[in-house]
Design a protein around this motif. Sequence first.
Motif, PDB file in Angstrom:
ATOM      1  N   SER A  51      16.089  -0.551 -12.246  1.00  0.00           N
ATOM      2  CA  SER A  51      15.725  -1.959 -12.063  1.00  0.00           C
ATOM      3  C   SER A  51      14.883  -2.458 -13.229  1.00  0.00           C
ATOM      4  N   TYR A  52      15.200  -3.666 -13.666  1.00  0.00           N
ATOM      5  CA  TYR A  52      14.410  -4.298 -14.730  1.00  0.00           C
ATOM      6  C   TYR A  52      13.215  -5.012 -14.120  1.00  0.00           C
ATOM      7  N   THR A  53      13.456  -5.606 -12.944  1.00  0.00           N
ATOM      8  CA  THR A  53      12.360  -6.270 -12.233  1.00  0.00           C
ATOM      9  C   THR A  53      12.247  -5.600 -10.869  1.00  0.00           C
TER      10      THR A  53
ATOM     11  N   PHE B  95      17.848  -4.313  -8.216  1.00  0.00           N
ATOM     12  CA  PHE B  95      18.497  -3.167  -8.834  1.00  0.00           C
ATOM     13  C   PHE B  95      19.706  -3.571  -9.677  1.00  0.00           C
ATOM     14  N   ALA B  96      19.644  -3.279 -10.953  1.00  0.00           N
ATOM     15  CA  ALA B  96      20.790  -3.539 -11.828  1.00  0.00           C
ATOM     16  C   ALA B  96      21.824  -2.431 -11.644  1.00  0.00           C
ATOM     17  N   VAL B  97      21.342  -1.236 -11.319  1.00  0.00           N
ATOM     18  CA  VAL B  97      22.228  -0.143 -10.923  1.00  0.00           C
ATOM     19  C   VAL B  97      21.676   0.361  -9.602  1.00  0.00           C
TER      20      VAL B  97
ATOM     21  N   GLY C 154      34.138  -3.671 -14.421  1.00  0.00           N
ATOM     22  CA  GLY C 154      33.429  -4.512 -13.479  1.00  0.00           C
ATOM     23  C   GLY C 154      33.092  -5.838 -14.114  1.00  0.00           C
ATOM     24  N   PRO C 155      32.833  -6.837 -13.295  1.00  0.00           N
ATOM     25  CA  PRO C 155      32.531  -8.159 -13.848  1.00  0.00           C
ATOM     26  C   PRO C 155      31.234  -8.146 -14.652  1.00  0.00           C
ATOM     27  N   SER C 156      31.071  -9.151 -15.474  1.00  0.00           N
ATOM     28  CA  SER C 156      29.885  -9.250 -16.319  1.00  0.00           C
ATOM     29  C   SER C 156      28.611  -9.229 -15.478  1.00  0.00           C
ATOM     30  N   GLY C 157      27.633  -8.465 -15.922  1.00  0.00           N
ATOM     31  CA  GLY C 157      26.348  -8.433 -15.222  1.00  0.00           C
ATOM     32  C   GLY C 157      26.302  -7.454 -14.060  1.00  0.00           C
ATOM     33  N   CYS C 158      27.360  -6.645 -13.886  1.00  0.00           N
ATOM     34  CA  CYS C 158      27.372  -5.744 -12.734  1.00  0.00           C
ATOM     35  C   CYS C 158      26.616  -4.453 -13.002  1.00  0.00           C
ATOM     36  N   GLY C 159      26.143  -4.263 -14.219  1.00  0.00           N
ATOM     37  CA  GLY C 159      25.299  -3.087 -14.472  1.00  0.00           C
ATOM     38  C   GLY C 159      25.966  -1.973 -15.256  1.00  0.00           C
ATOM     39  N   LYS C 160      27.102  -2.267 -15.872  1.00  0.00           N
ATOM     40  CA  LYS C 160      27.816  -1.218 -16.624  1.00  0.00           C
ATOM     41  C   LYS C 160      26.971  -0.711 -17.784  1.00  0.00           C
ATOM     42  N   SER C 161      26.492  -1.654 -18.600  1.00  0.00           N
ATOM     43  CA  SER C 161      25.685  -1.244 -19.758  1.00  0.00           C
ATOM     44  C   SER C 161      24.429  -0.531 -19.289  1.00  0.00           C
ATOM     45  N   THR C 162      23.799  -1.081 -18.270  1.00  0.00           N
ATOM     46  CA  THR C 162      22.574  -0.472 -17.763  1.00  0.00           C
ATOM     47  C   THR C 162      22.837   0.971 -17.355  1.00  0.00           C
ATOM     48  N   LEU C 163      23.980   1.200 -16.702  1.00  0.00           N
ATOM     49  CA  LEU C 163      24.309   2.547 -16.250  1.00  0.00           C
ATOM     50  C   LEU C 163      24.433   3.515 -17.430  1.00  0.00           C
TER      51      LEU C 163
ATOM     52  N   LEU D 144      13.305   1.538 -24.386  1.00  0.00           N
ATOM     53  CA  LEU D 144      12.934   0.392 -25.223  1.00  0.00           C
ATOM     54  C   LEU D 144      12.307  -0.722 -24.394  1.00  0.00           C
ATOM     55  N   TYR D 145      12.638  -0.758 -23.101  1.00  0.00           N
ATOM     56  CA  TYR D 145      12.035  -1.788 -22.243  1.00  0.00           C
ATOM     57  C   TYR D 145      10.977  -1.144 -21.378  1.00  0.00           C
ATOM     58  N   PRO D 146       9.712  -1.505 -21.583  1.00  0.00           N
ATOM     59  CA  PRO D 146       8.639  -0.806 -20.873  1.00  0.00           C
ATOM     60  C   PRO D 146       8.655  -1.026 -19.361  1.00  0.00           C
TER      61      PRO D 146
ATOM     62  N   ASP E  95      29.851   1.547 -25.234  1.00  0.00           N
ATOM     63  CA  ASP E  95      29.683   0.283 -24.517  1.00  0.00           C
ATOM     64  C   ASP E  95      30.555  -0.785 -25.162  1.00  0.00           C
ATOM     65  N   GLU E  96      31.702  -1.047 -24.581  1.00  0.00           N
ATOM     66  CA  GLU E  96      32.660  -2.016 -25.109  1.00  0.00           C
ATOM     67  C   GLU E  96      32.853  -1.850 -26.615  1.00  0.00           C
ATOM     68  N   PRO E  97      33.263  -0.692 -27.048  1.00  0.00           N
ATOM     69  CA  PRO E  97      33.292  -0.414 -28.495  1.00  0.00           C
ATOM     70  C   PRO E  97      34.354  -1.205 -29.259  1.00  0.00           C
TER      71      PRO E  97
ATOM     72  N   THR F  29      34.448  -0.959 -20.483  1.00  0.00           N
ATOM     73  CA  THR F  29      35.401  -1.900 -21.064  1.00  0.00           C
ATOM     74  C   THR F  29      35.669  -3.063 -20.132  1.00  0.00           C
ATOM     75  N   HIS F  30      35.888  -4.210 -20.752  1.00  0.00           N
ATOM     76  CA  HIS F  30      36.286  -5.412 -20.005  1.00  0.00           C
ATOM     77  C   HIS F  30      37.786  -5.540 -19.989  1.00  0.00           C
ATOM     78  N   ASN F  31      38.409  -4.685 -20.795  1.00  0.00           N
ATOM     79  CA  ASN F  31      39.827  -4.820 -21.013  1.00  0.00           C
ATOM     80  C   ASN F  31      40.557  -3.857 -20.082  1.00  0.00           C
TER      81      ASN F  31
HETATM   82  N1  LIG Z   1      16.675  -6.361 -20.757  1.00  0.00           N
HETATM   83  C1  LIG Z   1      16.875  -6.826 -19.526  1.00  0.00           C
HETATM   84  N2  LIG Z   1      15.842  -7.343 -18.831  1.00  0.00           N
HETATM   85  C2  LIG Z   1      16.036  -7.822 -17.565  1.00  0.00           C
HETATM   86  N3  LIG Z   1      17.206  -7.808 -16.910  1.00  0.00           N
HETATM   87  C3  LIG Z   1      18.278  -7.301 -17.552  1.00  0.00           C
HETATM   88  C4  LIG Z   1      18.162  -6.788 -18.888  1.00  0.00           C
HETATM   89  N4  LIG Z   1      19.388  -6.336 -19.277  1.00  0.00           N
HETATM   90  C5  LIG Z   1      20.201  -6.565 -18.223  1.00  0.00           C
HETATM   91  N5  LIG Z   1      19.549  -7.150 -17.193  1.00  0.00           N
HETATM   92  C6  LIG Z   1      20.120  -7.513 -15.886  1.00  0.00           C
HETATM   93  O1  LIG Z   1      20.706  -6.366 -15.322  1.00  0.00           O
HETATM   94  C7  LIG Z   1      21.957  -6.656 -14.762  1.00  0.00           C
HETATM   95  C8  LIG Z   1      23.032  -5.750 -15.336  1.00  0.00           C
HETATM   96  O2  LIG Z   1      23.173  -6.004 -16.723  1.00  0.00           O
HETATM   97  P1  LIG Z   1      24.146  -5.184 -17.663  1.00  0.00           P
HETATM   98  O3  LIG Z   1      23.862  -5.597 -19.062  1.00  0.00           O
HETATM   99  O4  LIG Z   1      24.032  -3.774 -17.329  1.00  0.00           O
HETATM  100  O5  LIG Z   1      25.553  -5.735 -17.197  1.00  0.00           O
HETATM  101  P2  LIG Z   1      26.985  -5.415 -17.794  1.00  0.00           P
HETATM  102  O6  LIG Z   1      27.801  -4.964 -16.643  1.00  0.00           O
HETATM  103  O7  LIG Z   1      26.887  -4.530 -18.963  1.00  0.00           O
HETATM  104  O8  LIG Z   1      27.476  -6.845 -18.216  1.00  0.00           O
HETATM  105  P3  LIG Z   1      28.408  -7.263 -19.442  1.00  0.00           P
HETATM  106  O9  LIG Z   1      29.776  -6.944 -19.017  1.00  0.00           O
HETATM  107  O10 LIG Z   1      28.179  -8.723 -19.560  1.00  0.00           O
HETATM  108  O11 LIG Z   1      27.955  -6.487 -20.635  1.00  0.00           O
HETATM  109  C9  LIG Z   1      22.232  -8.122 -15.005  1.00  0.00           C
HETATM  110  O12 LIG Z   1      21.953  -8.827 -13.817  1.00  0.00           O
HETATM  111  C10 LIG Z   1      21.254  -8.501 -16.076  1.00  0.00           C
HETATM  112  O13 LIG Z   1      20.811  -9.808 -15.868  1.00  0.00           O
END
Ligand SMILES: Nc1ncnc2c1ncn2[C@@H]1O[C@H](COP(=O)(O)OP(=O)(O)OP(=O)(O)O)[C@@H](O)[C@H]1O
Lengths: 257, 286
Positions: free
Chosen positions: A18-20, A24-26, A43-52, A62-64, A178-180, A209-211
């Motif tokens: 969780s960022y906040t 939970f982002a994941v 998964g759709p944008s913002g679903c937490g793929k990158s975070t995972l 990098l994010y405290p 991550d979406e290379p 991947t989004h593709n």
């Molecule tokens: N640095 C951050 N600080 C706060 N919240 C973040 C941060 N990065 C991502 N989030 C939140 O975490 C959730 C997941 O983000 P993430 O970047 O993992 O999504 P994603 O699936 O990779 O999306 P995309 O397909 O657009 O790359 C989103 O709701 C986003 O708003």
Amino acid sequence: MENLNKTPILSLKKLCVSYTPGKFAVNNVSADIYEGLITSVMGPSGCGKSTLIRAINRMHELYPDIRISGNIELKGRDLLHINPSEVRRMAGMVFQRPNPFPTMSIYDNVLAGYKLIGIKQSRHEKDELVESSLKSVGLWDEVKDGLSKRGSFLSGGQQQRLCIARALALKPDILLMDEPTSALDPIATNLIEELLVKLKKEVTIVIVTHNMTQAARISDYSMFMYLGELVEYDRTEIMFTNPSDKRTEEYLTGKFG
Amino acid sequence: MSSLKYRLFKNKLLTLSVVIFSALTAVPLVLIIGKVFLKGWRQINWDFFTKTTPTTLDALLAINNNQPIPGGIANGIVGTLMMVLVASVIAIPLGVMCGIYLSENRKTKFSTVVRFLTDLLQGTPSIILGIIAYLWVVIPLKGYSALAGSVALAIMMLPLIVRSTEETMNLLPASLKEAGLALGSPYRSVVLKVLLPSAFGGVFTGILLAVSRVIGETAPLMLTALGATTIQWDITKPASAVSLLIWEFYNDPNLQSMIWSASLFLLLLVLSLNILAKQLAKKWRI
Ligand SMILES: Nc1ncnc2c1ncn2[C@@H]1O[C@H](COP(=O)(O)OP(=O)(O)OP(=O)(O)O)[C@@H](O)[C@H]1O
Ligand SMILES: [Mg+2]
């Protein structure tokens, strides 16, 4: 359907990020990633793929404010509780935008992982590593006459392959991508896809991947994430032909995302 | 149609006035350079760079004999270069490190305070920095010295270097840092071996501009370096500087014509540093 190797190399257990606080982002993701295969994360944008996948190699530090709970094990080692440098060398990462180091030559870019850590190598070792790494990404023949040129003079696709070579030079156990190819043209994308299929013998690959056709073309296993949760995780063929969750089906048929 | 013509006319008028006003702002600069050049170039010869300042008496004799004034500003050139060099040795590492810190820790309270203080320092009149260097160096060392002058100049250079380093580092894409960390390299070596080299162009430009900013400083040197009639290589002794010489020439009726040649030298030095900085900034843009 062919039989696939099912030796887990990476296992996620109840992973929450969780960022906040409280959001939970994941959310509670558990999964085993199998050795020598390509696993795609959709998964759709913002679903937490990158975070995972960034949680896996501890880029989140990098994010405290970020909070992680659960467990990540790579080859039996608890990634959340060992030195992050070591984690990142075991789990290499390739980003959406090619990011070769602009001040370094192609040669030095490939060796950057060693140079930045301060590992000394003989001239011979270096030459060999550069050649083998560039060959494994199919870049050797294109750049062998200009290894001292800046990495940033290459085309986007070449730069991305250089970044893959840079990650491979460290001989990681797993390569996180991550979406290379999302910043590349179709020809460069194609090249990289072919490359990944060849590379999976050497290194396990997890690719966001989004593709969807890309996921279908190259991956053995697929994950579908939605709002931070892992909705479905299965053989790619099964996922695309006979998804068990309605949300997966809706996403794959283009109803959302 | 007439309204179109009118608008075109208006456009032309506007363009014309912009050109005229831009030219007007350049006029003083051109006049200054022209004047300094015309009055100064005659004194500039080999001796000007290699000999020390003449005494009033020598100058008076030369003027009476209708000859050019003998001697040059070698003591000033050596002093200026030495003090700027020592000031750079003090200010560059401190300023660059501080700039990196500010860029890496953008939102902490400490950075906000440091940023505010650097702005304050940048706005502080240089004579006050001279007084500070007097208190910090001249009094403890019991005498005027080039070192004291260097400290004053270093304090002046510091905020310029800090801010230019910080701004350049801020421009670097986050992906660069991520790329470094993703290879498992420790934070320190990402900063020193990836970020700083990538920002080198901007940082170096900032340093050149800081040097060109302090190279003509006079007031703080009066309180610290004092001046010298001979070439002085010892930084614990009083030293001369080109800017100090201009002031001394101004105060000596027999040395008036040296004002212009020394000014010309200083002006050309600052101008070329500035042009060099601009060129490098263009060449090294990330
Ligand atoms: N640095 C951050 N600080 C706060 N919240 C973040 C941060 N990065 C991502 N989030 C939140 O975490 C959730 C997941 O983000 P993430 O970047 O993992 O999504 P994603 O699936 O990779 O999306 P995309 O397909 O657009 O790359 C989103 O709701 C986003 O708003
Ligand atoms: Mg993403």
